[in-house]
Design a protein around this motif. Structure first.
Motif, PDB file in Angstrom:
ATOM      1  N   LEU A 286      38.087  36.904  28.029  1.00 33.18           N
ATOM      2  CA  LEU A 286      39.487  36.922  28.237  1.00 33.18           C
ATOM      3  C   LEU A 286      40.453  36.628  26.972  1.00 33.18           C
ATOM      4  O   LEU A 286      39.964  36.010  26.207  1.00 33.18           O
ATOM      5  CB  LEU A 286      39.891  35.522  28.981  1.00 33.18           C
ATOM      6  CG  LEU A 286      41.219  35.344  29.316  1.00 33.18           C
ATOM      7  CD1 LEU A 286      41.843  36.047  30.044  1.00 33.18           C
ATOM      8  CD2 LEU A 286      41.386  33.933  30.010  1.00 33.18           C
ATOM      9  N   TYR A 288      43.850  35.493  25.747  1.00 34.85           N
ATOM     10  CA  TYR A 288      44.526  34.616  26.332  1.00 34.85           C
ATOM     11  C   TYR A 288      45.970  35.154  26.365  1.00 34.85           C
ATOM     12  O   TYR A 288      46.576  34.761  27.539  1.00 34.85           O
ATOM     13  CB  TYR A 288      44.589  33.452  25.613  1.00 34.85           C
ATOM     14  CG  TYR A 288      43.106  32.639  25.597  1.00 34.85           C
ATOM     15  CD1 TYR A 288      42.806  32.053  26.814  1.00 34.85           C
ATOM     16  CD2 TYR A 288      42.414  32.622  24.377  1.00 34.85           C
ATOM     17  CE1 TYR A 288      41.872  31.348  26.915  1.00 34.85           C
ATOM     18  CE2 TYR A 288      40.787  31.782  24.638  1.00 34.85           C
ATOM     19  CZ  TYR A 288      40.824  31.373  25.759  1.00 34.85           C
ATOM     20  OH  TYR A 288      39.699  30.595  26.028  1.00 34.85           O
ATOM     21  N   ASN A 289      46.465  35.827  25.556  1.00 34.55           N
ATOM     22  CA  ASN A 289      47.793  36.200  25.456  1.00 34.55           C
ATOM     23  C   ASN A 289      47.966  37.272  24.460  1.00 34.55           C
ATOM     24  O   ASN A 289      47.993  37.108  23.333  1.00 34.55           O
ATOM     25  CB  ASN A 289      48.829  34.971  25.143  1.00 34.55           C
ATOM     26  CG  ASN A 289      50.200  35.432  25.270  1.00 34.55           C
ATOM     27  OD1 ASN A 289      50.732  36.529  25.344  1.00 34.55           O
ATOM     28  ND2 ASN A 289      51.069  34.376  25.509  1.00 34.55           N
ATOM     29  N   ARG A 419      36.539  31.659  29.384  1.00 32.78           N
ATOM     30  CA  ARG A 419      37.032  31.948  30.813  1.00 32.78           C
ATOM     31  C   ARG A 419      36.952  33.324  30.917  1.00 32.78           C
ATOM     32  O   ARG A 419      37.222  34.187  30.286  1.00 32.78           O
ATOM     33  CB  ARG A 419      38.555  31.532  30.792  1.00 32.78           C
ATOM     34  CG  ARG A 419      38.843  29.915  31.086  1.00 32.78           C
ATOM     35  CD  ARG A 419      40.134  29.561  30.849  1.00 32.78           C
ATOM     36  NE  ARG A 419      40.719  28.331  31.293  1.00 32.78           N
ATOM     37  CZ  ARG A 419      41.708  27.595  31.529  1.00 32.78           C
ATOM     38  NH1 ARG A 419      42.696  28.373  31.475  1.00 32.78           N
ATOM     39  NH2 ARG A 419      41.788  26.427  31.833  1.00 32.78           N
ATOM     40  N   LEU A 421      38.655  36.267  33.474  1.00 32.62           N
ATOM     41  CA  LEU A 421      39.773  36.574  34.213  1.00 32.62           C
ATOM     42  C   LEU A 421      39.318  37.406  35.209  1.00 32.62           C
ATOM     43  O   LEU A 421      38.683  38.560  35.346  1.00 32.62           O
ATOM     44  CB  LEU A 421      41.027  37.432  33.401  1.00 32.62           C
ATOM     45  CG  LEU A 421      42.344  37.786  33.918  1.00 32.62           C
ATOM     46  CD1 LEU A 421      42.956  36.353  34.410  1.00 32.62           C
ATOM     47  CD2 LEU A 421      43.010  38.523  32.973  1.00 32.62           C
ATOM     48  N   VAL A 423      40.949  40.020  38.041  1.00 30.27           N
ATOM     49  CA  VAL A 423      42.380  40.436  38.539  1.00 30.27           C
ATOM     50  C   VAL A 423      42.138  41.496  39.772  1.00 30.27           C
ATOM     51  O   VAL A 423      40.996  41.861  39.899  1.00 30.27           O
ATOM     52  CB  VAL A 423      42.840  41.499  37.396  1.00 30.27           C
ATOM     53  CG1 VAL A 423      43.225  40.591  36.018  1.00 30.27           C
ATOM     54  CG2 VAL A 423      41.937  42.425  36.867  1.00 30.27           C
ATOM     55  N   ALA A 437      46.887  39.262  37.703  1.00 30.12           N
ATOM     56  CA  ALA A 437      45.764  38.316  37.636  1.00 30.12           C
ATOM     57  C   ALA A 437      45.730  37.161  38.401  1.00 30.12           C
ATOM     58  O   ALA A 437      46.884  36.637  38.889  1.00 30.12           O
ATOM     59  CB  ALA A 437      46.083  37.488  36.274  1.00 30.12           C
ATOM     60  N   TYR A 440      40.705  32.869  37.414  1.00 27.60           N
ATOM     61  CA  TYR A 440      39.905  32.777  36.310  1.00 27.60           C
ATOM     62  C   TYR A 440      38.715  31.938  36.667  1.00 27.60           C
ATOM     63  O   TYR A 440      38.917  31.088  37.476  1.00 27.60           O
ATOM     64  CB  TYR A 440      40.516  32.200  35.013  1.00 27.60           C
ATOM     65  CG  TYR A 440      41.050  30.788  35.081  1.00 27.60           C
ATOM     66  CD1 TYR A 440      40.248  29.854  34.872  1.00 27.60           C
ATOM     67  CD2 TYR A 440      42.325  30.655  35.396  1.00 27.60           C
ATOM     68  CE1 TYR A 440      40.760  28.423  34.531  1.00 27.60           C
ATOM     69  CE2 TYR A 440      42.960  29.347  35.364  1.00 27.60           C
ATOM     70  CZ  TYR A 440      42.075  28.314  35.210  1.00 27.60           C
ATOM     71  OH  TYR A 440      42.645  26.991  35.253  1.00 27.60           O
ATOM     72  N   GLU A 442      36.017  29.248  35.059  1.00 30.35           N
ATOM     73  CA  GLU A 442      35.566  28.296  33.992  1.00 30.35           C
ATOM     74  C   GLU A 442      34.129  28.347  33.866  1.00 30.35           C
ATOM     75  O   GLU A 442      33.276  28.326  34.572  1.00 30.35           O
ATOM     76  CB  GLU A 442      35.951  26.783  34.506  1.00 30.35           C
ATOM     77  CG  GLU A 442      37.445  26.248  34.608  1.00 30.35           C
ATOM     78  CD  GLU A 442      38.000  26.363  33.097  1.00 30.35           C
ATOM     79  OE1 GLU A 442      37.454  26.666  32.272  1.00 30.35           O
ATOM     80  OE2 GLU A 442      39.261  26.067  33.165  1.00 30.35           O
ATOM     81  N   TYR A 450      42.411  29.419  41.272  1.00 30.09           N
ATOM     82  CA  TYR A 450      43.349  30.627  41.291  1.00 30.09           C
ATOM     83  C   TYR A 450      44.689  30.475  40.436  1.00 30.09           C
ATOM     84  O   TYR A 450      44.806  28.969  40.000  1.00 30.09           O
ATOM     85  CB  TYR A 450      43.972  30.476  42.782  1.00 30.09           C
ATOM     86  CG  TYR A 450      43.337  31.207  43.675  1.00 30.09           C
ATOM     87  CD1 TYR A 450      42.977  32.857  43.748  1.00 30.09           C
ATOM     88  CD2 TYR A 450      42.468  30.660  44.809  1.00 30.09           C
ATOM     89  CE1 TYR A 450      42.187  33.606  44.703  1.00 30.09           C
ATOM     90  CE2 TYR A 450      41.709  31.475  45.785  1.00 30.09           C
ATOM     91  CZ  TYR A 450      41.462  32.659  45.420  1.00 30.09           C
ATOM     92  OH  TYR A 450      40.853  33.619  46.438  1.00 30.09           O
ATOM     93  N   THR A 451      45.162  31.310  39.964  1.00 31.53           N
ATOM     94  CA  THR A 451      46.379  31.298  39.193  1.00 31.53           C
ATOM     95  C   THR A 451      47.718  32.074  39.438  1.00 31.53           C
ATOM     96  O   THR A 451      47.334  32.884  40.532  1.00 31.53           O
ATOM     97  CB  THR A 451      45.896  31.748  37.685  1.00 31.53           C
ATOM     98  OG1 THR A 451      47.047  31.579  36.724  1.00 31.53           O
ATOM     99  CG2 THR A 451      45.511  32.967  37.526  1.00 31.53           C
ATOM    100  N   ASN A 452      48.553  31.888  38.988  1.00 29.03           N
ATOM    101  CA  ASN A 452      50.108  32.478  39.374  1.00 29.03           C
ATOM    102  C   ASN A 452      50.153  32.586  40.858  1.00 29.03           C
ATOM    103  O   ASN A 452      50.679  33.464  41.470  1.00 29.03           O
ATOM    104  CB  ASN A 452      49.618  34.113  39.072  1.00 29.03           C
ATOM    105  CG  ASN A 452      49.300  34.436  37.432  1.00 29.03           C
ATOM    106  OD1 ASN A 452      50.210  33.579  36.789  1.00 29.03           O
ATOM    107  ND2 ASN A 452      48.785  35.357  37.173  1.00 29.03           N
TER     108      ASN A 452
END
Length: 862
Positions: A286, A288-289, A419, A421, A423, A437, A440, A442, A450-452
């Motif tokens: 992953l 990260y940004n 992590r 990801l 998608v 996304a 992710y 762990e 779940y995210t977002n």
């Protein structure tokens, strides 16, 4: 702007004098089993950025030896390594490569002997993990991805998956680790191999089957390069294998719109975009940004991709994988450079003792006793194991964020998991698929988060069919047919009512001579056994699909059947045993068997059977747990609305595959067979008895014969009709009810008729031709009060003998001195012509008078 800065730095490099630090660069070209040559432009890009950064290895210029193509061959790899470390070549400080797992393994085993460390960017095999065999090997290629797949599959409740793998070393190694992890997690896995030749195959060819259509797999993971993945989804689209009936998982490192490349006209871009809707993709590492610049190279991920593309276009390398391998290779060189930089700082700022204390490296050659020196990097030699240990120590403490995500190592030398990801491709409009996304995983606890603001309902909406099935046939538990349940419940109630009638008769008529001859106390055991066996029918035929309820009913039914049958049959058996005992023991000194003796014997037989049954239902390995057996009766519906096969099963109490349970079933059945065998022996020995008082024995013998036949039917049906659940229950439960009914009928119906015809029992005893040879008066006292004869002549003779004996005793007196001698006797001779017979009287050893009468001379009474 970034490109101008980069070009300016390259312009200044030739004017700056630096000492050279060399490393070997091994890769695998297109002629080998795996092509990792696309990593070379990324490594060269990292090399130039490292040399341009004054904070990394100041005063040094990091450079690689000529690129070596190992062709993914272990022999070639070893030869090239020996060549690179020969005295004729400049000294290297480490190795980047060897391009694939097969080529890396032999070098990794021996490289520590030259005090060198190896950083691999394209070795996916889990066999390379382990410090004992590979002490100086560091694998930066992502590890633990198989665990990610396990977590994803478990989260959505899937139990099986099919993996389509490209026939290249990189992907086959990943597949092997995936299959191992999946099977260890009890997940069914199938795999098929494809090669680049698939691109020239005819689409929708019935001979092309890497979808396991016969096994109906519904969850697929595509473990290939993007071009082959594109061909695979085109094949799947033409066969209709799409959401919501199917789930597809791909790599997340494919380039944007990877499905929109050159493909068959039958698979236009909009169709493939629609096909990918709701499919998932995983990014093993992953980032990260992507908007943040990296700490060391000062590049963002997007800038890295742009620069890499430029270098790839300028090179002669034909390589299409953009993100995964080049990004890992880029970070691999940064890993090596950062470790060398820290080593350089330690050498320049710490004393030898401080370094030894910090790194715990050995400072002396154990064989020669020579102390190794701490030297600068340019003075490194292959024999200086202290410097090699320091470099390895700094590699082990690598920890930074690179293009491929966080880079650090576990104690085994494998890259630490980060992590991952998840998608999802979502179709916004025609030919416009976006990657969202959604979650992710762990690495520590393999937990999907779940995210977002995503959830199960947004990832797989119920309006679109919900979570796709995995292809496992839908299991439908078929219970017993309603008509069967109603019928047998009614029959069980009727049998219980019949038992109650027998109970009332036995209690109210227990003092009648006819009933007393039938041992009414033992009859209670038969009635109780009948109650219990009929009650077991309600448990055996309980219609439930719940596994716990079925386990309870199986155990209760087994226990009740055993106790009930043992009670009823044991009572029948001891009845027959007493008759055999009486007829074969006519001595006056024999012990009389009373009802309470027989009750105890019957309870002992029942206790043994009960103990066997209690052990069976108490020990998990022996318990008759319900298991799913295929329904061999015609299925009601072959497919459901999602096209999944319906697997109709029945929950049976006896599992023939369960070895311990099978053995215990044989042991329990053997005990029943033993009781039956004893009963049959007694029945065969008594079948000729023809006494009115023992007429009941004929019915008991008949019950024994019928019981043996019914037990044989039950044992045979358990093994031959196992999966025909309705039929086997008709046989099993029906046989038990017939058995209890036979016991009651044979015991009570004849007595009911006898009580009706002869209420007082006046005609119970009738003489038989076999009476003299089989019974005497004393023998019949256990069951019979007296035996009367209808032969008047014999009665007269007996009366004459009795009268004559009485007259003789009155006439003769025994002298007193004769009583003191046990062996003395007196012989009295009657007068000639007298009606008094010749008598001899004596005393036996116990003082009893013995009188012997010769009645040959007795004249018939007048």
């Amino acid at each position: 702007m970034v490109q101008m800065r980069f070009i300016f730095l390259l312009y200044l490099l030739p004017f700056i004098y630096c000492k050279e630090l060399r490393y070997a660069l091994f890769t695998s070209g297109p002629t080998g089993g795996f092509d990792s040559s696309g990593a070379v432009p990324a490594i060269e890009l990292a090399e130039e950025l490292i040399n341009a950064d004054n904070s990394i290895l100041p005063g040094y210029n990091l450079t690689h030896t000529p690129v070596v193509d190992t062709m993914c061959d272990r022999t070639v790899s070893l030869n090239e390594y020996f060549e690179a470390t020969s005295l004729l070549q400049p000294t290297i400080l480490g190795l980047l490569g060897c391009g694939c797992s097969a080529a890396s393994e032999p070098v990794a085993e021996i490289i520590h002997h030259n005090s060198l460390s190896q950083v691999s960017y394209a070795s996916s095999s889990t066999n390379l993990s382990g410090r004992k065999r590979f002490p100086n090997f560091f694998n930066i290629y992502p590890s633990g991805f198989s665990g990610v797949l396990v977590t994803l599959i478990r989260y959505y409740g899937w139990k099986r998956i099919a993996i389509i793998t490209e026939n290249e070393n990189l992907f086959t190694d990943i597949e092997q680790s995936m299959k191992t992890a999946l099977m260890n997690s009890d997940i069914e896995v199938a795999s098929s191999m494809v090669s680049s030749e698939i691109l020239s195959n005819t689409l929708n060819d019935p001979d092309t089957d890497f979808f396991f259509e016969g096994d109906d797999y519904r969850v697929f993971f595509i473990n290939t390069h993007p071009d082959i993945a594109r061909h695979i989804i085109c094949e799947a689209h033409m066969r209709g294998f799409k959401h919501p009936r199917y789930a597809w998982i791909t790599y997340g490192w494919y380039e944007d719109r990877w499905w929109a490349g050159e493909v068959n006209p039958e698979c236009p871009h909009d169709k493939l975009a629609d096909f990918l809707h709701r499919s998932l993709a995983v990014i093993p590492l992953l980032s990260y940004n992507s908007a943040d610049p990296l700490r060391y190279s000062k590049l963002t991920i997007d800038e890295f991709r742009s620069l890499y593309w430029q270098r790839l276009d300028m090179s002669a390398i034909n390589y299409t994988t953009v993100f995964l391998l080049p990004g890992v290779a880029y970070d691999a060189l940064w890993t090596f450079a950062i470790a060398l930089n820290r080593t350089n700082e330690m050498v320049g700022s710490l004393t030898r003792e401080e370094i030894l204390n910090m790194t715990q490296c050995g400072g002396t050659d154990e064989e020669t006793g020579v102390e190794w020196e701490v030297v600068s990097l340019e003075n490194f030699t292959y024999s200086n194991q202290l410097m090699g240990c320091i470099i390895r120590w700094n590699l082990e403490r690598t920890d930074f964020v690179g293009v491929s995500g966080r880079v650090s190592f576990e104690t085994t030398g494998s890259r630490a998991r980060s992590r991952v990801l998840i998608v999802q491709y979502r179709l916004e409009n025609k030919d416009n698929v976006t990657k969202t996304a959604v979650a992710y995983i762990e690495p520590v606890n393999d937990l999907l988060v779940y995210t977002n603001n995503q959830a199960n309902e947004t990832v797989f909406p119920s309006s679109e069919g919900g979570v796709p099935p995995d292809g496992t046939p839908v299991t439908v538990v078929i219970t017993f047919h309603l008509a069967l349940v109603v019928t047998f419940y009614a029959l069980a109630v009727a049998c219980i009512t019949y038992s109650t009638v027998c109970l009332v008769f036995n209690y109210t008529q227990r003092k009648k001579r006819v009933v007393r001859l039938n041992s009414p106390n033992l009859n209670y055991l038969i009635i109780i056994g009948s109650y219990i066996m009929n009650a077991a029918v309600f448990f055996r035929l309980m219609p439930s699909t719940d596994i716990i309820v079925n386990a309870t009913r199986c155990n209760l039914a087994t226990l009740l059947n055993t106790i009930g049958y043992c009670l009823a049959y044991s009572a029948i058996l001891v009845k027959l045993g007493r008759i055999h005992y009486v007829l074969n023991n006519q001595k006056t000194t024999r012990k009389i068997l009373k009802d309470w003796h027989l009750v105890i014997i019957a309870l002992v037989f029942t206790g043994i059977g009960t103990l066997l049954s209690v052990l069976q239902v108490s020990i998990p390995k022996l318990q008759p747990q319900p298991y799913e057996a295929p329904n061999e009766e015609p299925p009601s519906a072959p497919m459901n609305e999602y096209g999944l096969r319906i697997k109709e099963v029945v929950l049976l109490c006896y599992d023939p595959v369960k070895t311990a349970a099978s053995i215990w079933f044989i042991v329990t059945s053997g005990y029943f067979v033993l009781l039956q065998f004893i009963g049959l022996i007694l029945a065969l020995r008594l079948y000729k008895v023809n006494l009115k008082a023992l007429e009941n024995s004929r019915y008991i013998i008949a019950a024994i014969y019928i019981s043996a036949i019914l037990l044989l039917i039950i044992v045979v049906s358990v093994f031959t009709l196992q999966n025909l659940h309705n039929i086997i229950e008709v046989v099993f439960s029906g046989t038990l009810m017939v058995s209890t009914t036979v016991f009651l009928t044979m015991v009570f119906i004849p007595k009911m008729v006898s009580v009706y015809r002869d209420p007082e029992g006046e005609h119970v005893f009738v003489d038989s031709n076999n009476l003299a040879g089989n019974l005497d008066t004393t023998t019949m006292n256990t069951n019979v009060t007296a035996v009367q004869s209808k032969d008047s002549t014999k009665i007269s003779q007996l009366e004459t003998k009795i009268a004559t004996l009485q007259r003789a005793i009155r006439r003769y007196q025994i002298q007193e001195d004769q009583s003191s001698s046990p062996s003395s006797g007196v012989c009295v001779e009657s007068r000639k012509g007298s009606d008094i017979p010749l008598m001899t009287m004596s005393l036996d050893r116990k003082g009893h008078v013995r009188v012997t009468i010769d009645d040959a001379a007795v004249s018939p009474p007048k």
